[in-house]
Design an enzyme around this catalytic site. Structure first.
Site, PDB file in Angstrom:
ATOM      1  N   ASP A 193       0.871  -1.070   0.117  1.00  0.00           N
ATOM      2  CA  ASP A 193       0.081  -0.043   0.055  1.00  0.00           C
ATOM      3  C   ASP A 193       0.937   1.071   0.119  1.00  0.00           C
ATOM      4  OD1 ASP A 193      -1.562   2.309   0.696  1.00  0.00           O
ATOM      5  OD2 ASP A 193      -2.830   0.905   1.597  1.00  0.00           O
ATOM      6  N   HIS A 194       1.176   1.703  -1.145  1.00  0.00           N
ATOM      7  CA  HIS A 194       2.087   2.687  -1.212  1.00  0.00           C
ATOM      8  C   HIS A 194       1.871   4.147  -0.265  1.00  0.00           C
ATOM      9  CE1 HIS A 194      -0.314   4.922  -3.939  1.00  0.00           C
ATOM     10  NE2 HIS A 194       0.264   5.978  -3.729  1.00  0.00           N
ATOM     11  N   HIS A 256      -5.867   3.041   0.847  1.00  0.00           N
ATOM     12  CA  HIS A 256      -4.884   3.979   1.575  1.00  0.00           C
ATOM     13  C   HIS A 256      -5.586   4.850   2.541  1.00  0.00           C
ATOM     14  CE1 HIS A 256      -2.915   3.189  -2.108  1.00  0.00           C
ATOM     15  NE2 HIS A 256      -3.314   3.759  -3.007  1.00  0.00           N
TER      16      HIS A 256
END
Ligand code: BG6
Length: 512
Positions: A193-194, A256
């Protein structure tokens, strides 16, 4: 106030390994992953004994693949590009042509890895990065395992990074987790999950747990509510085929925004051990009160942009007029939620979240609004009709990364009046950081076996469990109200009403 401009820490090189990139001909590889390799190499964080093997359907050999990425890299690295450094890295890049569904491709990959291990003295530790459509995740993991490529022996490790989206609801996420678990062990799976890779998201934990004055007020006694906003100025771009299946709730909130919520709301772990942190994150997600079917309308808002005018004065088409989008699409390009966390710490404190495409500008922020001070005193002496404004802490995740605390102060002069003042900290004033695509930390962490910033199976499933009632309701009711906000605006009116009903309002971001 000191301004030391501290350089980001240079971490020691990761242990020797080969990075195998599935989807080596794709957009993410070109734009983010290869530049991330370059940045890691220039920061001295790649091992001496390192190689990369790309695998994709394109009919190329290693030489032709090198030429292809060589012609693209400079544009994606920018000013910090160094030809010398890149040439050294390029020599360690190989390519295998293959079909992800075909067992022969994995035999070819295995041969290539043996050759690379000999040529580059890599010790048989492999990191498989799945930058592919999600329909391949289970297949690739199964094939890698069947080819014996996921088996760890002695110091040799084998890990797999899975890109998003991780399923499209709870049932599909469970199926995917089961498929992966049949092939590999949980400790080998790194679900990316950047947002967790963003320094400013990681700083939320540092801010909360390293400042003795923060944690005592981080609870329902002092906090009135929390807002999390991820606004994007861009539209759907050329991703309609993906986005028509996803929409904002799945694309952004399921991963996110819930990741940010869990970092803001979790209890302090006993140490920064990956599993202890993820235990706390799961605990807080588990405490989110389920949205009952008859509460979806009052707890969730969806929107879709119509034609409008953007901040630079240009006009933007409606979502339904974007290439590849159905003329009657019911997909949400904006979504907002009100969640309650039924824990001792957060009882009665709503968490409002919103995200959308084609909003006025790109910014991500977390706003913690504190309860009003008793204002009897000011009402008497200043004849105020309205309440004294609450103190507010704004954590700017991006851009203009920083933290701002707004307080009340006396406006100088004979008449007693209050004004709002801001204490503002900007990251850029204090710290230099290495150029980053956002993927460097995550790839490096996977190479050193630190799973703290990656999601565990239970974290993912709990996220979908929260959203499933909304997904079900929206999928059975077409968006007859769409389009309901013009491109270039802050979303539909119903999103404002979500807070107005509770006597609150979204924080207006005027910063960028
Ligand atoms: C991705 C979404 O995960 O995140 C995109 O699929 C979105 O739709 C992007 O644009 C936003 O990331 P960032 O880092 O630019 O905020």
């Amino acid at each position: 106030m000191s301004n030391e401009n501290v350089q980001a820490d240079a971490a020691p090189p990761a242990p020797a390994n080969v990075l195998v990139l599935f989807g080596a001909g794709g957009d993410l590889t070109k734009r983010k992953l290869i530049p991330a390799m370059f940045h890691l190499s220039s920061a001295g964080m790649l091992p001496e004994d390192f190689a990369m093997v790309g695998i994709d359907r394109l009919e190329l050999d290693s030489e032709a693949y090198r030429e292809r990425i060589d012609s693209e890299i400079e544009g994606f690295v920018g000013e910090t590009f160094s030809r010398d450094l890149w040439d050294k890295l390029l020599k360690r890049i190989y390519y295998v042509q293959g079909d992800f569904k075909n067992a022969e491709s994995y035999a070819a990959l295995k041969d290539m890895l043996q050759q690379v291990d000999q040529e580059q003295r890599t010790p048989g530790s492999y990191l498989f990065y799945l930058s592919t459509p999600p329909s391949f995740f289970g297949e690739i993991a199964g094939q890698l395992s069947a080819a014996g490529l996921m088996q760890e022996t002695g110091d040799q490790w084998r890990r797999i990074i899975i890109e998003k989206p991780f399923g499209h609801n709870l049932a599909s996420a469970k199926v995917l987790n089961e498929q992966l678990h049949q092939a590999v062990r949980e400790h080998q799976i790194y679900r990316i999950d950047h947002y967790l890779g963003k320094e400013t998201v990681q700083n939320i934990l540092a801010f909360r747990f390293s400042n003795g004055i923060i944690e005592p007020v981080w609870n329902s006694r002092y906090v009135d509510h929390v807002q999390i906003t991820v606004a994007e100025a861009l539209g759907v771009e050329n991703r309609a085929s993906y986005y028509e299946e996803a929409g904002a709730l799945r694309d952004m909130i399921s991963n996110h925004l819930l990741a940010v919520l869990s970092v803001v709301a979790m209890e302090p772990p006993n140490s920064f051990d990956a599993d202890l942190i993820r235990d706390e994150q799961s605990k807080v997600l588990r405490a989110v009160r389920p949205i009952a079917d008859d509460e979806v309308a009052s707890s969730a808002v969806r929107g879709q942009y119509g034609a409008g005018t953007l901040a630079d004065g240009s006009s933007a088409p409606a979502y339904r007029d974007e290439p590849g989008v159905a003329a009657d699409s019911s997909i949400d390009t904006f979504s907002a939620l009100k969640l309650q966390i039924d824990s001792w710490r957060w009882a009665g404190v709503p968490f409002y979240m919103r995200t959308g495409k084609r909003m006025p500008r790109r910014y991500t922020e977390v706003v913690v609004e504190f309860k009003h001070a008793p204002d009897i005193l000011f009402q008497k002496s200043m004849l105020r009709k309205s309440k004294v404004p609450p103190c507010r802490l704004v954590m700017r995740i991006q851009p203009n990364e920083g933290i701002e605390l707004s307080l009340n102060a006396k406006i100088p002069g004979a008449t007693p009046r209050l004004g709002t003042v801001n204490m503002n900290f900007n990251y850029a004033d204090y710290f230099n950081s290495m150029p980053s695509t956002g993927y460097e930390t995550l790839i490096y962490d996977c190479m050193i076996g630190d799973a703290t910033l990656f999601k565990r199976a239970d974290n993912i499933e709990l996220g979908w469990e929260i959203l499933d009632p909304v997904i079900n309701a929206w999928s059975t009711q077409p968006g007859t109200e769409f389009p309901n906000y013009p491109a270039g605006t802050a979303g539909p009116e119903t999103a404002d009403e979500l807070l107005e009903r509770d006597g609150r309002a979204w924080h207006e971001n005027t910063d960028s």
